[in-house]
Design an enzyme around this catalytic site. Structure first.
Site, short mmCIF file in Angstrom:
data_model
loop_
_atom_site.label_atom_id
_atom_site.label_comp_id
_atom_site.label_asym_id
_atom_site.label_seq_id
_atom_site.Cartn_x
_atom_site.Cartn_y
_atom_site.Cartn_z
N THR B 17 0.82 -1.22 0.00
CA THR B 17 0.00 0.00 0.00
C THR B 17 0.85 1.27 0.00
O THR B 17 0.33 2.37 -0.13
CB THR B 17 -0.95 0.03 1.22
OG1 THR B 17 -0.16 -0.10 2.40
CG2 THR B 17 -1.96 -1.10 1.17
N GLY B 18 2.15 1.13 0.14
CA GLY B 18 3.03 2.31 0.07
C GLY B 18 3.14 2.81 -1.36
O GLY B 18 2.77 2.12 -2.31
N LYS B 43 -3.92 -2.92 7.15
CA LYS B 43 -4.68 -2.68 5.91
C LYS B 43 -5.30 -3.97 5.38
O LYS B 43 -5.72 -4.05 4.24
CB LYS B 43 -3.75 -2.08 4.84
CG LYS B 43 -3.07 -0.76 5.24
CD LYS B 43 -3.92 0.45 4.86
CE LYS B 43 -3.37 1.74 5.41
NZ LYS B 43 -2.26 2.30 4.64
N ILE B 96 14.61 -4.76 -1.29
CA ILE B 96 14.91 -3.71 -2.24
C ILE B 96 15.63 -2.53 -1.58
O ILE B 96 16.52 -1.92 -2.15
CB ILE B 96 13.57 -3.20 -2.84
CG1 ILE B 96 12.81 -4.35 -3.51
CG2 ILE B 96 13.80 -2.04 -3.77
CD1 ILE B 96 13.55 -5.05 -4.60
N GLU B 98 17.47 0.61 0.17
CA GLU B 98 18.85 1.06 0.38
C GLU B 98 19.04 1.40 1.85
O GLU B 98 18.07 1.70 2.54
CB GLU B 98 19.09 2.37 -0.38
CG GLU B 98 19.33 2.25 -1.85
CD GLU B 98 19.62 3.64 -2.42
OE1 GLU B 98 20.80 3.98 -2.56
OE2 GLU B 98 18.66 4.38 -2.70
N TYR B 159 22.11 -2.65 -15.81
CA TYR B 159 21.24 -2.02 -16.81
C TYR B 159 22.01 -1.72 -18.09
O TYR B 159 21.56 -1.99 -19.19
CB TYR B 159 20.68 -0.68 -16.29
CG TYR B 159 19.66 -0.77 -15.19
CD1 TYR B 159 18.99 -1.96 -14.91
CD2 TYR B 159 19.35 0.35 -14.43
CE1 TYR B 159 18.05 -2.02 -13.90
CE2 TYR B 159 18.41 0.30 -13.41
CZ TYR B 159 17.75 -0.89 -13.15
OH TYR B 159 16.82 -0.93 -12.15
N GLU B 209 32.59 -5.86 -8.34
CA GLU B 209 33.32 -4.60 -8.09
C GLU B 209 34.33 -4.82 -6.98
O GLU B 209 34.37 -5.89 -6.36
CB GLU B 209 32.34 -3.46 -7.79
CG GLU B 209 31.40 -3.71 -6.65
CD GLU B 209 30.24 -2.71 -6.61
OE1 GLU B 209 29.61 -2.46 -7.64
OE2 GLU B 209 29.95 -2.19 -5.52
N HIS B 247 43.77 -0.88 11.81
CA HIS B 247 44.60 -1.87 11.13
C HIS B 247 43.82 -3.11 10.73
O HIS B 247 44.30 -3.90 9.94
CB HIS B 247 45.75 -2.28 12.05
CG HIS B 247 46.60 -1.13 12.48
ND1 HIS B 247 47.51 -0.53 11.63
CD2 HIS B 247 46.68 -0.45 13.64
CE1 HIS B 247 48.12 0.46 12.28
NE2 HIS B 247 47.62 0.53 13.50
#
Lengths: 382, 292
Positions: B17-18, B43, B96, B98, B159, B209, B247
């Site tokens: 619902t967000g 909800k 998902i 961050e 992507y 990476e 260190h």
């Protein structure tokens, strides 16, 4: 977020980890009143977020107040590798029998906390780890279990240390692990961890790193970060939730993108061509025209930068928003710096139209490699 | 075939619902993903885009027989969301957000291993099996069905690679976003066995990476168990060095672990083809017969 030693010491004191009594000053006027409770001799240590302060003259001893005034005035304001000393930690000096090394790190390999211990601590610990790795012990901690008594037993036994220190080491490990968890640390390091002449373990120096993503639930660490002197552009960028990354001091190319992976790829390709990147800016999500404009303003206020490569690939990012942001920024730019723009996403055609309408030194490129080739072709022309 | 998700996936969206949750539910439905339930505490009983909403994951699983969850909630609610999904019996959970605190993920990681749950993310675009289903927020238009399996620590580099592949007529079996965090729920070694076993995947692309040891671990695994061609890119060779305190980092990395040089060396020794840019990945793919 790396904490300075005095802040680490504050946390150690909070967890009753044994440290030396001390004071923190940021000007000489406070010195006499604050130092009145200390027993001489003392050590004055520069508080900077960079290693090698001892060799740079940032750590000095004093046998009395007069000497302390002298060394304090020589260290405050000192430049250590580009960091100006604004704070000084002054602690009582300790007679030391032996120096150990102890840390808890969040280990990326085992995805959990790991204790590192050596009975040969001090400045040469990294060298010891390379030349005699068997003298630097590592032991994982199961986060579902925490510190158990076999851990200090293992560390002392394996390194051939006297078991007389078992209780103290167990207590110390328990406390630093508690702090490690409660303060969202990725590193708590005590080097040296010393044995005093009366056989007490004391933390003589502290290095603590707190997870940036956890600062919202660590209000006192957040407050500490706000109090730090930092690169003005980093602070300005943070206000807009951008990440400004200073790169090579003499670099004249800047990179702006919406993800750290793409930024690294851009820097790699530009460096392959022999150019130097001076700064990068990560926009994060939400590339609206206003945010793009602010980001360009911030990164181009680095006066070394002559060329900016904007590379946006978001899929749902609207290219017309990006182009409008570039247009707004260019209208307010004092200097005629080159801006290369590459984007992929929705409304690309509309974005290209806007770019073409800009009166200024703006060039649209189609593709990452094409953008870097264009930079290469234009270097030295400005 | 494909891995992790496909047309048979029955997906729950936690945080449906967000704003983000609703927007991406619409995108996922449009792509053909079977989103069978949403969860937002308080909800329950509502509907979002025709999808029933429940108060808890357990109720959603009991009512809909869902088998996977994707979590669109803010960072600080991510770990509790994963625990709830795991305790409701789900074996695949995608996150998902961050900026999830790394200690939260450390605890999630160890709990997930004990419960034999596969967690993907956080800080990930999710997983997509082009033409079949997607769970996450990736821009699906640039993906196309094919036989190259991709796993990536970076969304933007993925992507870029996928965009060029699709433009050159090379498709993907499944793309997995490991996410860029210090402790991801799943790393390359967790995904490699699935790609190796998937008959539809002919080539594996690994976008790594600098930092950490995921690529080194992958190299060891590939050397022993992977028969399919693997192409790897390590981004960040010229990235500015971080100010590292203390260190401990140097002690852990005393053997060179984490540097681009070490990663490329270990991967080469395992027979992996090294690409020096995203575009170079496509150039290498075009030399491998049967890639489509």
């Amino acid at each position: 977020m790396d904490l300075m030693e005095y802040k680490a010491k504050e946390l150690y004191d909070q967890y009753t980890i044994p440290t030396m009594r001390g004071i923190v000053i940021d000007n000489l006027d406070d010195l006499e009143s604050k130092a009145s409770g200390l027993t001489f001799p003392v050590v004055a240590k520069a508080q900077v977020q960079v290693g090698g302060r001892g060799k740079a003259g940032g750590v000095k001893f004093a046998d009395n107040l007069e000497e302390l005034k002298e060394v304090s005035s020589s260290i405050l304001g000192m430049d250590i590798k580009g960091h100006i000393v604004k704070k000084l930690l002054i602690v009582e000096k300790l007679e030391v029998k032996q120096e150990w090394y102890l840390s808890i790190i969040l280990d990326r390999l085992t995805k959990g906390p790991m204790v590192i211990f050596s009975s040969i601590g001090g400045m040469d610990i990294e060298e010891t780890a390379k030349t005699s790795p068997e003298k630097v012990l590592k032991a994982g901690i199961d986060p579902l279990l925490g510190i158990k008594e076999y851990l200090p037993r293992y560390l002392l036994s394996k390194s051939g240390c006297d078991m007389v220190y078992f209780d103290q080491l167990y207590d110390l490990l328990y406390k630093i692990y508690k702090m490690f968890c409660e303060y969202d640390c990725t590193l708590v390091e005590i080097n040296p961890l010393v044995i005093s002449s009366d056989n007490k373990l004391v933390a003589l120096d502290g290095k603590v790193t707190v997870d940036d993503s956890a600062l919202t639930r660590q209000p006192d660490i957040l407050e500490f970060r706000e109090s730090l002197p930092d690169d003005e552009l980093i602070l300005e960028a943070r206000r807009f939730r951008f990440l400004y990354i200073p790169c090579e001091p003499d670099g004249d190319v800047a990179v702006m993108s919406n993800g750290s992976g793409m930024i690294m790829s851009c820097i790699d390709l530009i460096s392959q061509k022999g150019m130097k990147v001076g700064a990068a800016l990560d926009l994060g999500g939400g590339a609206t025209a206003d945010r793009i404009k602010e980001a360009i303003r911030i990164i181009l206020s680095n006066t070394k930068i002559q060329m900016l490569f904007i590379n946006i690939f978001g899929g749902i990012t609207r290219c017309d928003e990006v182009a409008s942001g570039v247009k707004l920024a260019v209208e307010e730019l004092a200097e005629n710096k080159l801006i290369l723009v590459r984007f992929e996403g929705t409304n690309k055609d509309k974005g290209m139209e806007i770019l073409e309408s800009i009166q200024g030194n703006v060039v649209a490129v189609d593709g990452l490699r094409e953008g870097v080739q264009e930079l290469d072709a234009r270097k030295g022309q400005l | 075939m494909s891995i992790l998700i496909d047309e048979n996936t029955r997906l729950i969206v936690q945080g449906i619902t967000g704003r983000e949750g609703t927007f991406h539910t619409e995108q996922m439905l449009e792509y053909g993903t079977k989103v069978v339930a949403g969860v937002t505490p308080g909800k329950g009983g509502q509907e979002v885009l025709g999808v029933p909403v429940f108060n808890t994951v357990k109720e959603a699983v009991e009512a809909t027989d869902a088998n996977t969850s994707v979590i669109f909630v803010p960072a600080k609610f991510t770990a509790p969301g994963v625990y709830e999904a795991m305790d409701a019996g789900l074996k695949l959970v995608l996150t998902i957000a961050e900026h999830v605190p790394v200690h939260d993920m450390m605890n999630v990681y160890h709990r997930a291993k004990k419960m034999d749950v596969r967690v993907i993310g956080p800080n990930s675009f999710g997983v997509i099996s082009p033409g079949k289903a997607k769970a996450g927020f990736m821009a699906h238009r640039i993906f196309s069905p094919g036989n190259v399996g991709i796993m990536s620590r970076s969304a933007t580099n993925c992507y870029e690679t996928v965009f060029m592949m699709t433009n050159r007529g090379i498709g993907q079996s499944t793309c997995v976003g490991n996410g860029g965090d210090m402790i991801p729920g799943s790393t390359f070694v967790d995904t490699l066995p699935l790609f190796e076993a998937d008959p539809e995947t002919k080539v594996i692309v690994m976008i790594g990476e600098i930092g950490g040891s995921e690529e080194e671990l992958a190299a060891e695994y590939i050397k022993k168990y992977v028969t399919k061609p693997v192409i790897a890119l390590i981004a960040g060779k010229n990235a500015p060095k971080g100010r590292s305190m203390g260190h401990a980092g140097a002690i852990v990395g005393a053997d060179g672990t984490g540097s681009a040089e070490n990663k490329e060396k270990k991967l080469k020794e395992a027979g992996v083809l090294i690409a020096d840019s995203t575009q170079n990945i496509i150039e290498i793919l075009e030399t491998i017969p049967g890639t489509k």
